[in-house]
Design a protein around this motif. Structure first.
Motif, PDB file in Angstrom:
ATOM      1  N   ASP A   1       0.293  -1.114  -0.249  1.00 40.52           N
ATOM      2  CA  ASP A   1      -0.231   0.350   0.130  1.00 40.52           C
ATOM      3  C   ASP A   1       0.798   1.525  -0.047  1.00 40.52           C
ATOM      4  O   ASP A   1       0.400   2.514  -0.670  1.00 40.52           O
ATOM      5  CB  ASP A   1      -0.914   0.186   1.064  1.00 40.52           C
ATOM      6  N   LEU A   2       1.970   1.032   0.652  1.00 39.39           N
ATOM      7  CA  LEU A   2       3.125   2.479   1.133  1.00 39.39           C
ATOM      8  C   LEU A   2       3.552   2.590  -0.593  1.00 39.39           C
ATOM      9  O   LEU A   2       3.785   3.569  -0.741  1.00 39.39           O
ATOM     10  CB  LEU A   2       3.860   1.935   2.103  1.00 39.39           C
ATOM     11  N   ASN A   3       4.494   1.755  -1.033  1.00 40.83           N
ATOM     12  CA  ASN A   3       4.319   2.086  -2.184  1.00 40.83           C
ATOM     13  C   ASN A   3       3.600   1.912  -3.477  1.00 40.83           C
ATOM     14  O   ASN A   3       4.159   2.997  -4.390  1.00 40.83           O
ATOM     15  CB  ASN A   3       5.299   0.484  -3.080  1.00 40.83           C
ATOM     16  N   THR A   4       1.871   1.327  -3.146  1.00 41.36           N
ATOM     17  CA  THR A   4       1.438   2.355  -4.572  1.00 41.36           C
ATOM     18  C   THR A   4       1.210   3.733  -3.492  1.00 41.36           C
ATOM     19  O   THR A   4       0.953   4.842  -5.133  1.00 41.36           O
ATOM     20  CB  THR A   4       0.117   0.960  -3.977  1.00 41.36           C
ATOM     21  N   ALA A   5       1.056   4.288  -3.053  1.00 39.92           N
ATOM     22  CA  ALA A   5       1.377   5.475  -2.432  1.00 39.92           C
ATOM     23  C   ALA A   5       1.893   6.432  -2.919  1.00 39.92           C
ATOM     24  O   ALA A   5       1.540   7.590  -3.358  1.00 39.92           O
ATOM     25  CB  ALA A   5       0.837   5.823  -0.864  1.00 39.92           C
ATOM     26  N   MET A   6       3.185   5.901  -2.596  1.00 37.99           N
ATOM     27  CA  MET A   6       4.449   6.928  -3.469  1.00 37.99           C
ATOM     28  C   MET A   6       4.399   6.829  -5.153  1.00 37.99           C
ATOM     29  O   MET A   6       4.904   8.060  -5.588  1.00 37.99           O
ATOM     30  CB  MET A   6       5.294   5.924  -2.952  1.00 37.99           C
ATOM     31  N   CYS A   7       3.774   5.899  -5.484  1.00 40.40           N
ATOM     32  CA  CYS A   7       4.025   6.236  -6.824  1.00 40.40           C
ATOM     33  C   CYS A   7       2.843   7.053  -7.560  1.00 40.40           C
ATOM     34  O   CYS A   7       2.760   7.782  -8.225  1.00 40.40           O
ATOM     35  CB  CYS A   7       3.528   4.859  -7.512  1.00 40.40           C
ATOM     36  N   LEU A   8       1.170   6.928  -6.646  1.00 38.18           N
ATOM     37  CA  LEU A   8       0.487   7.415  -7.430  1.00 38.18           C
ATOM     38  C   LEU A   8       0.311   8.988  -6.527  1.00 38.18           C
ATOM     39  O   LEU A   8       0.783  10.304  -7.795  1.00 38.18           O
ATOM     40  CB  LEU A   8      -0.981   7.379  -6.358  1.00 38.18           C
ATOM     41  N   ILE A   9       1.446   9.317  -5.772  1.00 40.55           N
ATOM     42  CA  ILE A   9       1.632  11.270  -5.539  1.00 40.55           C
ATOM     43  C   ILE A   9       2.972  10.963  -6.553  1.00 40.55           C
ATOM     44  O   ILE A   9       2.994  12.977  -6.917  1.00 40.55           O
ATOM     45  CB  ILE A   9       2.415  10.967  -3.896  1.00 40.55           C
ATOM     46  N   ILE A  10       3.763  10.194  -7.093  1.00 43.91           N
ATOM     47  CA  ILE A  10       4.915  11.076  -7.779  1.00 43.91           C
ATOM     48  C   ILE A  10       3.851  11.045  -9.500  1.00 43.91           C
ATOM     49  O   ILE A  10       4.125  12.246 -10.224  1.00 43.91           O
ATOM     50  CB  ILE A  10       5.976   9.591  -8.959  1.00 43.91           C
ATOM     51  N   SER A  11       3.289  10.076  -9.657  1.00 47.01           N
ATOM     52  CA  SER A  11       2.599  10.479 -10.827  1.00 47.01           C
ATOM     53  C   SER A  11       1.541  11.444 -11.249  1.00 47.01           C
ATOM     54  O   SER A  11       1.357  11.743 -12.167  1.00 47.01           O
ATOM     55  CB  SER A  11       1.693   8.918 -11.154  1.00 47.01           C
ATOM     56  N   THR A  12       0.782  11.533 -10.103  1.00 49.30           N
ATOM     57  CA  THR A  12       0.022  13.443  -9.615  1.00 49.30           C
ATOM     58  C   THR A  12       0.882  14.319  -9.996  1.00 49.30           C
ATOM     59  O   THR A  12       0.360  14.828 -10.991  1.00 49.30           O
ATOM     60  CB  THR A  12      -0.827  13.304  -8.634  1.00 49.30           C
ATOM     61  N   PHE A  13       1.955  14.106  -9.686  1.00 53.75           N
ATOM     62  CA  PHE A  13       2.834  15.130 -10.184  1.00 53.75           C
ATOM     63  C   PHE A  13       3.032  15.522 -11.373  1.00 53.75           C
ATOM     64  O   PHE A  13       3.223  16.579 -11.673  1.00 53.75           O
ATOM     65  CB  PHE A  13       4.057  14.997  -8.968  1.00 53.75           C
ATOM     66  N   GLU A  14       3.689  14.335 -11.947  1.00 54.28           N
ATOM     67  CA  GLU A  14       3.430  14.411 -13.085  1.00 54.28           C
ATOM     68  C   GLU A  14       2.888  14.994 -14.185  1.00 54.28           C
ATOM     69  O   GLU A  14       2.841  15.224 -15.257  1.00 54.28           O
ATOM     70  CB  GLU A  14       4.701  13.049 -13.050  1.00 54.28           C
ATOM     71  N   LYS A  15       1.937  14.568 -13.923  1.00 51.34           N
ATOM     72  CA  LYS A  15       0.333  14.992 -14.245  1.00 51.34           C
ATOM     73  C   LYS A  15       0.145  15.911 -14.853  1.00 51.34           C
ATOM     74  O   LYS A  15      -0.058  16.527 -15.967  1.00 51.34           O
ATOM     75  CB  LYS A  15      -0.955  13.830 -13.596  1.00 51.34           C
ATOM     76  N   TYR A  16       0.528  17.197 -14.055  1.00 53.66           N
ATOM     77  CA  TYR A  16       0.689  18.119 -13.607  1.00 53.66           C
ATOM     78  C   TYR A  16       1.899  18.938 -14.138  1.00 53.66           C
ATOM     79  O   TYR A  16       1.534  19.923 -14.884  1.00 53.66           O
ATOM     80  CB  TYR A  16       0.080  18.883 -12.576  1.00 53.66           C
ATOM     81  N   ALA A  17       2.781  18.739 -13.803  1.00 54.40           N
ATOM     82  CA  ALA A  17       4.437  19.266 -13.905  1.00 54.40           C
ATOM     83  C   ALA A  17       5.277  19.312 -15.974  1.00 54.40           C
ATOM     84  O   ALA A  17       4.382  18.428 -16.253  1.00 54.40           O
ATOM     85  CB  ALA A  17       5.314  18.323 -12.933  1.00 54.40           C
ATOM     86  N   GLY A  18       5.280  20.295 -16.065  1.00 54.09           N
ATOM     87  CA  GLY A  18       5.725  20.001 -17.867  1.00 54.09           C
ATOM     88  C   GLY A  18       4.731  20.999 -18.267  1.00 54.09           C
ATOM     89  O   GLY A  18       4.987  20.930 -19.886  1.00 54.09           O
ATOM     90  N   LYS A  19       2.984  20.821 -18.453  1.00 52.71           N
ATOM     91  CA  LYS A  19       2.817  21.571 -19.055  1.00 52.71           C
ATOM     92  C   LYS A  19       2.861  22.865 -19.783  1.00 52.71           C
ATOM     93  O   LYS A  19       2.383  23.368 -20.993  1.00 52.71           O
ATOM     94  CB  LYS A  19       0.925  21.501 -18.824  1.00 52.71           C
ATOM     95  N   GLU A  20       3.674  23.433 -19.016  1.00 51.83           N
ATOM     96  CA  GLU A  20       3.921  24.471 -18.880  1.00 51.83           C
ATOM     97  C   GLU A  20       5.658  24.879 -19.792  1.00 51.83           C
ATOM     98  O   GLU A  20       6.035  25.787 -20.154  1.00 51.83           O
ATOM     99  CB  GLU A  20       3.666  25.806 -18.362  1.00 51.83           C
ATOM    100  N   GLY A  21       6.368  23.733 -19.466  1.00 53.42           N
ATOM    101  CA  GLY A  21       7.869  24.047 -19.632  1.00 53.42           C
ATOM    102  C   GLY A  21       8.551  22.712 -18.854  1.00 53.42           C
ATOM    103  O   GLY A  21       7.900  21.529 -19.010  1.00 53.42           O
ATOM    104  N   ASP A  22       8.823  23.030 -17.897  1.00 48.15           N
ATOM    105  CA  ASP A  22      10.291  21.896 -17.104  1.00 48.15           C
ATOM    106  C   ASP A  22       9.409  21.207 -16.758  1.00 48.15           C
ATOM    107  O   ASP A  22       8.606  21.631 -16.345  1.00 48.15           O
ATOM    108  CB  ASP A  22      10.710  22.778 -16.517  1.00 48.15           C
ATOM    109  N   LYS A  23       9.257  19.446 -17.130  1.00 51.06           N
ATOM    110  CA  LYS A  23       8.804  18.762 -16.802  1.00 51.06           C
ATOM    111  C   LYS A  23       8.735  18.177 -14.905  1.00 51.06           C
ATOM    112  O   LYS A  23       8.141  17.405 -14.435  1.00 51.06           O
ATOM    113  CB  LYS A  23       8.476  17.245 -17.968  1.00 51.06           C
ATOM    114  N   HIS A  24       9.760  19.367 -14.494  1.00 50.96           N
ATOM    115  CA  HIS A  24      10.105  18.444 -13.542  1.00 50.96           C
ATOM    116  C   HIS A  24       9.781  19.665 -12.761  1.00 50.96           C
ATOM    117  O   HIS A  24       9.955  19.457 -11.468  1.00 50.96           O
ATOM    118  CB  HIS A  24      11.051  18.571 -13.364  1.00 50.96           C
ATOM    119  N   THR A  25       9.097  20.222 -12.985  1.00 49.86           N
ATOM    120  CA  THR A  25       8.427  21.417 -11.636  1.00 49.86           C
ATOM    121  C   THR A  25       6.585  22.352 -12.307  1.00 49.86           C
ATOM    122  O   THR A  25       6.441  21.900 -13.699  1.00 49.86           O
ATOM    123  CB  THR A  25       9.382  23.299 -11.666  1.00 49.86           C
TER     124      THR A  25
END
Length: 92
Positions: free
Chosen positions: A3-27
């Motif tokens: 469950d904890l690994n899944t939660a961490m993956c969801l946090i990362i994928s959620t960040f990546e879903k929104y990051a970079g739409k306007e430029g840098d994909k890491h912010t």
């Protein structure tokens, strides 16, 4: 995965879903952060559509003042919100 690994993956994928739409994909830009807050945390935060509130959140998160929110800065917000939820539910 645990469950904890899944939660961490969801946090990362959620960040990546929104990051970079306007430029840098890491912010997250302010607009990307606003979209993330509204779509992912709107019920929890309530004021995610309030421009002044989003501006304050962004300014508080942007600890190095580079006008973007990186994953570490985002992670601090997620952890703080999780602690607040934990404290709230422990009182009930």
């Amino acid at each position: 995965m645990t469950d904890l690994n899944t939660a961490m993956c969801l946090i990362i994928s959620t960040f990546e879903k929104y990051a970079g739409k306007e430029g840098d994909k890491h912010t997250l830009s302010k607009l990307e952060l606003k979209e993330l807050l509204q779509n992912e945390l709107g019920e929890l935060l309530g004021k995610a559509s309030d421009k002044a509130a989003v501006d304050r959140i962004f300014d508080d998160l942007d600890s190095n003042k580079d006008n973007s929110v990186d994953f570490a800065e985002f992670g601090k917000m997620i952890f703080c919100l999780t602690v607040m939820c934990h404290e709230y539910f422990c009182k009930k």
